[in-house]
Design a protein around this motif. Structure first.
Motif, PDB file in Angstrom:
ATOM      1  N   MET A  22       0.816  -1.214   0.000  1.00 37.28           N
ATOM      2  CA  MET A  22       0.000   0.000   0.000  1.00 37.28           C
ATOM      3  C   MET A  22       0.853   1.268   0.000  1.00 37.28           C
ATOM      4  SD  MET A  22      -3.427  -0.501   0.264  1.00 37.28           S
ATOM      5  CE  MET A  22      -4.119   0.700   1.401  1.00 37.28           C
ATOM      6  N   GLU A  23       1.869   1.299   0.881  1.00 37.85           N
ATOM      7  CA  GLU A  23       2.676   2.503   1.027  1.00 37.85           C
ATOM      8  C   GLU A  23       3.470   2.814  -0.239  1.00 37.85           C
ATOM      9  OE1 GLU A  23       2.017   0.595   5.032  1.00 37.85           O
ATOM     10  OE2 GLU A  23       2.564  -0.112   3.046  1.00 37.85           O
ATOM     11  N   ALA A  24       3.757   1.826  -1.043  1.00 38.52           N
ATOM     12  CA  ALA A  24       4.484   2.049  -2.294  1.00 38.52           C
ATOM     13  C   ALA A  24       3.522   2.370  -3.445  1.00 38.52           C
ATOM     14  CB  ALA A  24       5.321   0.819  -2.644  1.00 38.52           C
ATOM     15  N   TYR A  25       2.441   1.589  -3.575  1.00 37.63           N
ATOM     16  CA  TYR A  25       1.536   1.810  -4.705  1.00 37.63           C
ATOM     17  C   TYR A  25       0.785   3.136  -4.560  1.00 37.63           C
ATOM     18  CZ  TYR A  25      -1.689   1.155  -8.510  1.00 37.63           C
ATOM     19  OH  TYR A  25      -2.378   1.342  -9.684  1.00 37.63           O
ATOM     20  N   PHE A  26       0.230   3.381  -3.394  1.00 39.41           N
ATOM     21  CA  PHE A  26      -0.516   4.619  -3.179  1.00 39.41           C
ATOM     22  C   PHE A  26       0.419   5.695  -2.640  1.00 39.41           C
ATOM     23  CE2 PHE A  26      -4.008   1.520  -3.104  1.00 39.41           C
ATOM     24  CZ  PHE A  26      -4.802   2.088  -4.086  1.00 39.41           C
ATOM     25  N   ASN A  27       1.428   6.018  -3.460  1.00 39.49           N
ATOM     26  CA  ASN A  27       2.381   7.067  -3.144  1.00 39.49           C
ATOM     27  C   ASN A  27       2.749   7.730  -4.462  1.00 39.49           C
ATOM     28  OD1 ASN A  27       3.918   8.600  -1.396  1.00 39.49           O
ATOM     29  ND2 ASN A  27       5.696   7.253  -1.520  1.00 39.49           N
ATOM     30  N   GLY A  28       2.469   9.000  -4.592  1.00 39.02           N
ATOM     31  CA  GLY A  28       2.682   9.706  -5.852  1.00 39.02           C
ATOM     32  C   GLY A  28       1.346   9.953  -6.529  1.00 39.02           C
TER      33      GLY A  28
END
Length: 175
Positions: A34-40
């Protein structure tokens, strides 16, 4: 002798309500973090369908997402096919291994989510405006990460246990 058929029907009914366990997707790739995909920045395209399958509304969403430790913010800006716009800001918290909670101004209480493998399962109640009125609608929301930064999302909407329709979205993470 009527008791056995009634017990069988009850068992079948309860099994049908149990749903799918997100852990069924534990081995699926690519793994959703989650923290990587929903970032940016992300873009999404979606539609709402009535229970008979009729497409009622289409929309595009631009999402600005950012994480700081166990806290994330998803700022979603919707543009609907009829020209109307909407904004929802999710405040997410990682509360354990694969467990998340989310809040937004139009969410009743707290959304609960669980990630396993490539899948995310959210359950929440949303205040949904329809023709000048507001209805509280239960969402059973499933997301599946695919290759190349694409994610599928399918949400079933219910009120008093009756299926109202579905929301389908496709997300693409910007490079």
């Amino acid at each position: 002798m009527l008791i056995k058929p009634l017990l069988f029907l009850s068992a079948v009914s309860l099994t049908g309500c149990a749903g799918i366990d997100v852990n069924n997707y534990q081995a699926e790739q690519p793994e959703l973090k989650m923290e990587a995909y929903f970032n940016g920045q992300l873009d999404a395209w979606g539609m709402f369908q009535k229970r008979n399958g009729e497409v009622v509304k289409r929309f595009k969403v631009v999402i600005d997402a950012e994480w700081n430790g166990d806290k994330g913010v998803l700022d979603e800006r919707f543009t609907y096919s009829d020209g109307t716009t909407q904004r929802r800001v999710w405040r997410l918290t990682r509360i354990g291994d694969g467990l998340y909670q989310g809040e937004a101004d139009d969410v009743v209480g707290v959304a609960e989510g669980r990630v396993s493998g490539n899948a995310l399962h959210w359950v929440y109640t949303l205040k949904l405006p329809v023709d000048g009125k507001e209805y509280e609608v239960a969402f059973d929301d499933w997301m599946y990460l695919q290759e190349d930064g694409v994610m599928f999302n399918r949400s079933v909407m219910k009120k008093f246990g009756f299926r109202l329709g579905e929301v389908t979205l496709f997300f693409r993470k910007r490079s």
